[in-house]
Design an enzyme around this catalytic site. Structure first.
Site, mmCIF file in Angstrom:
data_model
loop_
_atom_site.group_PDB
_atom_site.id
_atom_site.type_symbol
_atom_site.label_atom_id
_atom_site.label_comp_id
_atom_site.label_asym_id
_atom_site.label_seq_id
_atom_site.Cartn_x
_atom_site.Cartn_y
_atom_site.Cartn_z
ATOM 1 N N ASP A 23 -4.306 -8.867 5.105
ATOM 2 C CA ASP A 23 -4.068 -8.075 6.304
ATOM 3 C C ASP A 23 -4.157 -9.002 7.511
ATOM 4 O O ASP A 23 -4.782 -10.064 7.453
ATOM 5 C CB ASP A 23 -5.115 -6.955 6.388
ATOM 6 C CG ASP A 23 -4.789 -5.930 7.453
ATOM 7 O OD1 ASP A 23 -3.715 -6.036 8.080
ATOM 8 O OD2 ASP A 23 -5.613 -5.029 7.665
ATOM 9 N N SER A 24 -3.562 -8.589 8.614
ATOM 10 C CA SER A 24 -3.508 -9.446 9.799
ATOM 11 C C SER A 24 -4.760 -9.402 10.645
ATOM 12 O O SER A 24 -4.973 -10.261 11.499
ATOM 13 C CB SER A 24 -2.324 -9.020 10.679
ATOM 14 O OG SER A 24 -2.569 -7.717 11.198
ATOM 15 N N CYS A 59 -17.912 2.424 -19.476
ATOM 16 C CA CYS A 59 -17.895 3.647 -20.295
ATOM 17 C C CYS A 59 -18.040 3.345 -21.787
ATOM 18 O O CYS A 59 -18.559 4.164 -22.544
ATOM 19 C CB CYS A 59 -16.618 4.433 -20.035
ATOM 20 S SG CYS A 59 -16.610 5.290 -18.434
ATOM 21 N N ASP A 103 -0.494 -5.890 14.240
ATOM 22 C CA ASP A 103 -0.096 -4.598 14.797
ATOM 23 C C ASP A 103 -1.227 -4.025 15.633
ATOM 24 O O ASP A 103 -2.361 -4.499 15.594
ATOM 25 C CB ASP A 103 0.277 -3.614 13.684
ATOM 26 C CG ASP A 103 -0.907 -3.272 12.786
ATOM 27 O OD1 ASP A 103 -1.730 -4.173 12.524
ATOM 28 O OD2 ASP A 103 -1.018 -2.114 12.351
ATOM 29 N N CYS A 154 -13.045 1.780 -19.984
ATOM 30 C CA CYS A 154 -13.558 0.630 -19.241
ATOM 31 C C CYS A 154 -14.814 0.079 -19.912
ATOM 32 O O CYS A 154 -15.436 0.734 -20.753
ATOM 33 C CB CYS A 154 -13.843 0.993 -17.782
ATOM 34 S SG CYS A 154 -15.391 1.887 -17.502
ATOM 35 N N HIS A 175 -16.131 0.515 -13.316
ATOM 36 C CA HIS A 175 -15.566 1.808 -13.716
ATOM 37 C C HIS A 175 -14.575 2.332 -12.680
ATOM 38 O O HIS A 175 -13.463 2.760 -13.032
ATOM 39 C CB HIS A 175 -16.656 2.853 -13.942
ATOM 40 C CG HIS A 175 -16.079 4.230 -14.099
ATOM 41 N ND1 HIS A 175 -15.490 4.664 -15.266
ATOM 42 C CD2 HIS A 175 -15.925 5.246 -13.196
ATOM 43 C CE1 HIS A 175 -15.008 5.885 -15.094
ATOM 44 N NE2 HIS A 175 -15.267 6.264 -13.851
ATOM 45 N N ASP A 210 -3.885 0.204 -0.738
ATOM 46 C CA ASP A 210 -5.183 -0.469 -0.791
ATOM 47 C C ASP A 210 -6.213 0.447 -0.164
ATOM 48 O O ASP A 210 -5.887 1.278 0.687
ATOM 49 C CB ASP A 210 -5.162 -1.801 -0.028
ATOM 50 C CG ASP A 210 -5.296 -1.587 1.478
ATOM 51 O OD1 ASP A 210 -6.436 -1.678 1.999
ATOM 52 O OD2 ASP A 210 -4.273 -1.294 2.147
ATOM 53 N N GLY A 253 -5.359 -6.434 12.311
ATOM 54 C CA GLY A 253 -5.095 -5.347 13.248
ATOM 55 C C GLY A 253 -6.027 -4.166 13.071
ATOM 56 O O GLY A 253 -6.511 -3.587 14.053
ATOM 57 N N PHE A 254 -6.312 -3.788 11.817
ATOM 58 C CA PHE A 254 -7.196 -2.646 11.593
ATOM 59 C C PHE A 254 -8.618 -2.970 12.017
ATOM 60 O O PHE A 254 -9.342 -2.105 12.518
ATOM 61 C CB PHE A 254 -7.174 -2.216 10.125
ATOM 62 C CG PHE A 254 -8.029 -1.006 9.855
ATOM 63 C CD1 PHE A 254 -7.569 0.265 10.154
ATOM 64 C CD2 PHE A 254 -9.317 -1.141 9.345
ATOM 65 C CE1 PHE A 254 -8.354 1.386 9.934
ATOM 66 C CE2 PHE A 254 -10.111 -0.026 9.118
ATOM 67 C CZ PHE A 254 -9.629 1.239 9.418
ATOM 68 N N CYS A 257 -12.240 7.474 -20.648
ATOM 69 C CA CYS A 257 -12.092 6.154 -20.031
ATOM 70 C C CYS A 257 -12.448 5.050 -21.008
ATOM 71 O O CYS A 257 -13.418 5.155 -21.769
ATOM 72 C CB CYS A 257 -12.984 6.062 -18.795
ATOM 73 S SG CYS A 257 -12.889 4.468 -17.935
#
Length: 376
Positions: free
Chosen positions: A97-98, A315, A151, A312, A341, A272, A100-101, A310
């Site tokens: 990510d840049s 589990c 952004d 995983c 998990h 994401d 911005g967030f 599941c």
């Protein structure tokens, strides 16, 4: 350079009920099958798990954050270590990510101008500046396969004028970042970001302006910033069809399993969110029937795995009772097992959606997914 093969696009059916897509993103570090969820490794690490854990969970691509990596360990360190892939020992695709967030979420420490963003480090208070060119330059040094243009993310609620101002700066910065990227060899891949708040006309305008620039892919930003879920869906449903069909479509920072299943049906390819790892550390686990709060006393002597459907590592090896004990004792193993998990659940969910799209059964998959939750 990135190649995107659109294998199936159900929007071509024309009935409007199912716009799900099946695709393949080809990068220098490997292939990403879409739709896909990207675990968030903000500082070059997905909290609590190793690269081997990520491989077990089915991670194809992870996300890093330019703002955080710039501050710590610093661009110079990562450049000396020959890029983010070598530094983290992650040899699969990576998106950054840049920042911005982060400037939005740390707004008290950031000042937006036409030139870029002046900000103070949340770590030590030191002062820094990101221009759109600098944001791209740092990401080129990091060596991520997919980079994001700088952004201006506007929160909710906001006035139309505030949203328009953010939109205008986002467009201007996108052009500058794109030009800088082109002038410096166009290495890796730079995505443009559509803003526009919760105003359809402004979303349309932003999409028109950003898609006029020949980015290899496009993202929708400024969602999941405080708006009601139905409004988020309305904006996504409006904006996704405005993005080029032959390039990847990415909704940033979203979200719950219900969000992912709904938005894949609208035609989104990439997601994401910190939710699977953050919620794991807070004792909330995802299952095919909904969420489970492992600290609850009801699990004190429960011999079952988190989710009996599941496969995983967690589990297959541990009971709810033991996981509750670890969490209540604040044992570090709790965070790892819970995170394994949750990440496995998210990535397996995406794999199941890809299979359903391939078999022309995505509407049926959606129906079964939501019914399993309603029946509980």
């Amino acid at each position: 350079m990135l190649t995107f093969d659109l294998i199936k696009d159900n929007s071509k059916k024309g009935d409007g009920r199912d716009r799900s897509r099946l695709g393949r993103i080809i990068t220098d570090h490997g292939v990403v099958e879409t739709p896909i969820f990207m675990p968030v490794g903000t500082v070059g690490s997905v909290k609590g798990v190793s690269k081997e854990d990520l491989a077990h969970c089915g991670a194809q691509i992870i996300l890093g954050n330019t703002y955080h990596l710039y501050l710590r360990p610093g661009v110079e360190v990562i450049e000396t270590m020959k890029g983010l892939h070598a530094f983290t020992a992650w040899n699969k695709p990576m998106l950054t990510d840049s920042g911005g967030f982060q400037f939005f979420s740390l707004a008290k420490l950031a000042k937006f101008t036409d030139e870029g963003v002046h900000f103070q480090s949340h770590i030590d208070g030191s002062r820094h500046f990101f221009s759109p060119e600098r944001a791209v330059e740092i990401q080129m040094i990091l060596g991520s396969d997919i980079m994001m243009s700088l952004d201006w993310c506007q929160g909710h609620p906001a006035t139309d004028q505030q949203v328009a101002d953010a939109l205008n700066k986002t467009t201007a910065w996108a052009k500058r970042g794109f030009d800088f990227w082109q002038e410096n060899g166009a290495i890796n891949n730079l995505f443009g970001i559509v803003q526009g708040g919760m105003v359809k006309d402004l979303r349309s305008l932003s999409a028109e302006q950003i898609t006029a620039i020949d980015f290899p892919g496009f993202a929708i930003g400024g969602l999941s910033v405080g708006e009601p879920t139905d409004v988020m869906y309305e904006m996504a449903d409006h904006t996704l069809p405005l993005l080029p069909s032959q390039k990847p479509r990415y909704i940033m920072g979203v979200g719950t399993p219900e969000n992912l299943v709904t938005l894949v049906g609208m035609g989104c390819d990439m997601f994401d969110c910190v939710m699977p790892s953050r919620n794991a550390r807070n004792g909330q686990l995802f299952t095919h029937t909904g969420t489970m709060n492992i600290p609850n006393a009801i699990y004190k002597t429960d011999e079952r795995p988190i989710d009996e459907t599941c496969d995983c590592y967690t589990c297959r090896n541990y009971s709810r009772a033991y996981l509750r004990h670890l969490y209540k004792s604040r044992e570090l193993l709790s965070y790892r097992l819970n995170t394994i998990h949750n990440l496995y659940y998210y990535l397996d969910l995406m794999a199941k959606m890809r299979h359903a799209i391939k078999e022309d059964k995505f509407p049926e998959f959606q129906q079964q997914f939501f019914k399993a939750r309603q029946d509980q």
